[in-house]
Design a protein around this motif. Structure first.
Motif, PDB file in Angstrom:
ATOM      1  N   VAL A 146       8.622  -8.653  -6.815  1.00  0.00           N
ATOM      2  CA  VAL A 146       8.228  -8.472  -5.415  1.00  0.00           C
ATOM      3  C   VAL A 146       7.545  -7.118  -5.282  1.00  0.00           C
ATOM      4  CG1 VAL A 146       9.008  -8.340  -3.012  1.00  0.00           C
ATOM      5  CG2 VAL A 146      10.212  -9.833  -4.638  1.00  0.00           C
ATOM      6  N   TRP A 147       6.369  -7.114  -4.664  1.00  0.00           N
ATOM      7  CA  TRP A 147       5.709  -5.840  -4.406  1.00  0.00           C
ATOM      8  C   TRP A 147       4.903  -5.909  -3.120  1.00  0.00           C
ATOM      9  CZ3 TRP A 147       3.746  -8.980  -8.379  1.00  0.00           C
ATOM     10  CH2 TRP A 147       2.409  -9.385  -8.281  1.00  0.00           C
ATOM     11  N   THR A 148       4.599  -4.716  -2.613  1.00  0.00           N
ATOM     12  CA  THR A 148       3.664  -4.575  -1.503  1.00  0.00           C
ATOM     13  C   THR A 148       2.531  -3.666  -1.961  1.00  0.00           C
ATOM     14  OG1 THR A 148       4.803  -2.669  -0.535  1.00  0.00           O
ATOM     15  CG2 THR A 148       5.491  -4.871   0.207  1.00  0.00           C
ATOM     16  N   ARG A 149       1.454  -3.695  -1.193  1.00  0.00           N
ATOM     17  CA  ARG A 149       0.260  -2.938  -1.571  1.00  0.00           C
ATOM     18  C   ARG A 149      -0.545  -2.679  -0.303  1.00  0.00           C
ATOM     19  NH1 ARG A 149      -2.067  -2.510  -6.797  1.00  0.00           N
ATOM     20  NH2 ARG A 149      -4.351  -2.494  -6.955  1.00  0.00           N
ATOM     21  N   LEU A 150      -1.059  -1.499  -0.140  1.00  0.00           N
ATOM     22  CA  LEU A 150      -1.900  -1.156   1.005  1.00  0.00           C
ATOM     23  C   LEU A 150      -3.352  -1.206   0.566  1.00  0.00           C
ATOM     24  CD1 LEU A 150       0.131   1.882   2.426  1.00  0.00           C
ATOM     25  CD2 LEU A 150       0.325  -0.549   3.026  1.00  0.00           C
TER      26      LEU A 150
END
Length: 232
Positions: A192-196
């Motif tokens: 699971v990851w987020t990215r801007l």
């Protein structure tokens, strides 16, 4: 009641990932959280600038397909302007292998999933189902997507993902080395990851091979929270 937001569900590609069933399962959640939901069975909508400018969240489950230049430009442009993008498994992390720009924006590309020993293989999808643990990154336990969740176990495809250090990593898994594997040692892979990207937010969960995996309580919680987190 606050102003309703607009979610765009884009689905298609390999049917083994159940793009219709899995996206249908999250639409009621989005509607309960004040989204008007539009569903598209392909990527041509990404080239519609008016629609993309009005979209607050893209939920994409579209495995392997190709994407036209104008569609990719519309998608990237929307995210840069602030439209959120979210998805799971190959529907977001194995889309548009023809596009390096897409890979750069998403931050991870499916490369492999390990199989059971050769003598146990049946020539079915289950050949690639393993038991493995998903571990919440300790320093991320207060992040709103994973807050309050414990590490959990799954029996499904374990994605080997090529990724980079720009991702905000929330959960990982240990890919083990077995005597018959070509790789020489065990290692940690992102789950699971987020990215801007520009002013937009991106959320990816590599678990979610089929509806039954998406319905695992911890996976469902992570995905639902991720959808809300990513939205404008």
């Amino acid at each position: 009641m606050g102003e309703r937001r607009r979610a765009l569900v884009v689905r298609g590609g390999w049917e083994g990932h159940e793009p219709v069933q899995t996206t249908d399962s999250v639409i009621p959640f989005l509607e309960r959280n004040d989204f008007d939901v539009r569903v598209e069975e392909g990527t041509s909508v990404y080239a519609d600038e008016e629609t993309m400018r009005a979209t607050d969240l893209i939920v994409q489950v579209n495995t392997m397909n190709t994407i036209a230049d104008a569609e990719l430009a519309g998608l990237v442009g929307a995210v840069v302007r602030g439209t959120g993008m979210a998805g799971w498994h190959g529907g977001i992390a194995d889309s548009y292998r023809n596009s390096a720009d897409y890979l750069q924006m998403i931050g991870g590309q499916f490369a492999h999933h390990a199989a059971v020993p050769a003598a146990e293989r049946l020539g079915e999808q289950s050949d690639n189902y393993l038991d493995f643990r998903v571990s919440i990154v300790p320093e991320q336990r207060t992040h709103p997507i994973v807050e309050g969740l414990d590490d959990f176990d799954l029996h499904t495809e374990q994605y080997w993902v090529l990724s980079d250090a720009y991702n905000d990593l929330l959960a990982t898994t240990q890919i083990v080395h077995r005597d018959f594997d070509a790789w020489h040692n065990s290692f940690t892979a992102p789950v699971v990851w987020t990215r801007l990207w520009g002013t937009g937010r991106i959320f990816v969960c590599t678990a979610g091979h089929k509806l039954n995996v998406l319905e695992e309580p911890s996976v469902r919680t992570i995905v639902e929270r991720g959808l809300l987190w990513a939205s404008r």
